[in-house]
Design a protein around this motif. Structure first.
Motif, short mmCIF file in Angstrom:
data_model
loop_
_atom_site.label_atom_id
_atom_site.label_comp_id
_atom_site.label_asym_id
_atom_site.label_seq_id
_atom_site.Cartn_x
_atom_site.Cartn_y
_atom_site.Cartn_z
N VAL A 1 -3.21 -3.53 9.67
CA VAL A 1 -3.67 -2.43 8.82
C VAL A 1 -2.52 -1.48 8.51
N LEU A 2 -1.70 -1.19 9.52
CA LEU A 2 -0.56 -0.29 9.31
C LEU A 2 0.48 -0.91 8.38
N GLN B 1 -0.20 -3.08 5.99
CA GLN B 1 -0.81 -3.01 4.66
C GLN B 1 -0.64 -1.61 4.07
N SER B 2 -0.78 -0.60 4.93
CA SER B 2 -0.65 0.78 4.44
C SER B 2 0.79 1.10 4.02
N TYR C 1 0.83 0.38 0.30
CA TYR C 1 0.02 1.18 -0.61
C TYR C 1 0.02 2.68 -0.31
N CYS C 2 0.48 3.06 0.89
CA CYS C 2 0.53 4.49 1.23
C CYS C 2 1.97 4.99 1.37
N THR D 1 -6.56 3.60 7.21
CA THR D 1 -5.75 3.63 5.98
C THR D 1 -5.81 4.99 5.31
N ILE E 1 -3.75 7.54 7.28
CA ILE E 1 -2.31 7.31 7.08
C ILE E 1 -1.87 7.87 5.73
N ALA E 2 -2.66 7.61 4.70
CA ALA E 2 -2.30 8.04 3.35
C ALA E 2 -2.15 9.56 3.26
N ALA F 1 -10.97 0.13 9.87
CA ALA F 1 -9.78 -0.23 9.10
C ALA F 1 -9.61 0.68 7.89
N ILE F 2 -10.72 0.95 7.20
CA ILE F 2 -10.67 1.83 6.03
C ILE F 2 -10.26 3.24 6.45
N ALA G 1 3.66 4.98 6.90
CA ALA G 1 3.43 3.89 7.84
C ALA G 1 4.33 4.01 9.07
#
Length: 391
Positions: free
Chosen positions: A356-357, A359-360, A363-364, A325, A328-329, A321-322, A369
């Motif tokens: 996870v996507l 969530q990104s 924050y990303c 992310t 993606i960032a 998961a980490i 995303a």
């Protein structure tokens, strides 16, 4: 005396660093089953049966009272030589731990690291073991079965499937092989040579172990320079069976921390890399390696996979998961596609990857995303197509 090998089984990736696991008297190699999944993730794991136990013939040890710990140690080294293992990690329970202490003291060049579980440098007076050997030779191993609940594990655990299976292993043990192991323990005393052990050593004790109580473990830890000690609460002699989690955690941490040389890190990293990314991907990467890229391939195998991904602080689901992310960032779509596949291997579901996507996206950034969702959909479509083609 016959010249057959000890019966043994292999688990884990063929390229992983070797680990040999020794059992307790009266048990088979099944005594390591609670720890096997975790240990075999990062090691080529070999479990062996004592003579007369499991699949090993009793005749591997003399039945005239002369069997010694060196005889058992020689059988283990013969197994290692069969697999061309010049150096290996070793963990053993009870008499299996005694074999490990002997090997570490007398064959230090062969032992990369050592773990001794519910064992001792000197178990009891010789007369105790001679009497037990005599009893088993005359009445069979059934004579020992009634006393194992309460000694191996709690009486309640004896009624569980695993408890019953271990007691059946005892009943199935050849009396001659069991008695010969008693002869080994009657003669066994390595207290004087413990200070010579240089292998990184872990000692594990069950706080409620009546066979090898915690003072036995503390004695080993005090005599072996730099040894660490873990005491497991509410655990009897087969601590790893009744209380598997703390024993497994201690072993995994020890084996990870002692894989300090580059070769060990590379071997452990390659094993995890294959487990996460798949053999096909790694084989392609290895095949494409050139003299120009060789150092980089070695670096990521040792550092990314051999140190970070092998760590015990996070499970692989969370690491996936980490990783998704972070990719993606930074917009690394090619790497993202590869790690979406590996995230499925590591246990994340498609829905969880979608979370996870999402969530990104917060924050990303939405554009990142958006691209990630497109990449993920393409990967899922490819997998579905592969499944359809394969069927």
């Amino acid at each position: 005396m016959t010249q057959h090998q000890l019966h043994a089984t292999l688990d884990g990736p063929a390229t992983a660093p070797p680990l040999i696991l020794g059992p307790s008297i009266g048990t088979s190699l099944a005594v390591w089953e609670p720890q096997l999944p975790a240990l075999a993730r990062t090691h080529r794991t070999l479990r062996w049966d004592l003579p007369g136990h499991g699949g090993s013939p009793a005749g591997l040890l003399p039945d005239d009272g002369s069997a010694k710990i060196a005889d058992l140690a020689a059988l283990v080294l013969r197994l290692a030589d069969t697999h061309n293992w010049d150096r290996f990690a070793y963990a053993g329970i009870s008499i299996g731990g005694a074999v490990g202490l002997h090997l570490a003291a007398h064959h230090p060049d062969r032992i990369a690291s050592l773990a001794v579980v519910c064992s001792s440098a000197h178990f009891a007076e010789p007369s105790v073991w001679r009497e037990r050997a005599k009893l088993v030779r005359s009445e069979g191993t059934e004579a020992m079965a009634a006393s194992r609940p309460g000694l191996w594990f709690s009486p309640e655990f004896a009624d569980t499937p695993r408890g019953r299976a271990l007691l059946q292993d005892l009943r199935d043990t050849d009396p001659a092989g069991y008695a010969a192991c008693c002869d080994v323990l009657a003669d066994y005393d390595v207290r004087d040579v413990l200070p010579s052990i240089t292998a990184p050593t872990l000692v594990v004790a069950g706080r409620d172990d009546p066979a090898t109580p915690p003072p036995h473990a503390r004695d080993i830890a005090d005599r072996v320079q730099g040894a660490s000690l873990v005491e497991v609460a509410h655990a009897a002699h087969l601590a790893g069976v009744e209380c598997p989690e703390p024993v497994t955690s201690a072993l995994v941490t020890h084996l990870t921390e002692t894989a300090t040389d580059d070769a060990s890190r590379h071997a452990a990293g390659m094993a995890v890399r294959r487990a996460v990314l798949g053999d096909a991907h790694v084989d392609r990467a290895v095949a494409r390696t050139t003299p120009f890229t060789a150092r980089f391939q070695d670096f990521i195998t040792r550092y990314a996979w051999g140190e970070i991904w092998t760590g015990d602080g996070l499970d692989r689901r969370m690491r996936s998961a980490i990783t998704l992310t972070a990719l993606i960032a930074h917009g690394h779509d090619a790497e993202l596609a590869m790690h979406i596949r590996s995230a499925l291997t590591n246990g994340l579901t498609r829905d969880e990857i979608g979370e996870v996507l999402l969530q990104s996206a917060i924050y990303c950034g939405v554009p990142a995303a958006n691209s990630a969702f497109a990449t993920a959909q393409r990967v899922f479509d490819e997998i579905d197509s592969e499944d359809t083609t394969g069927s």
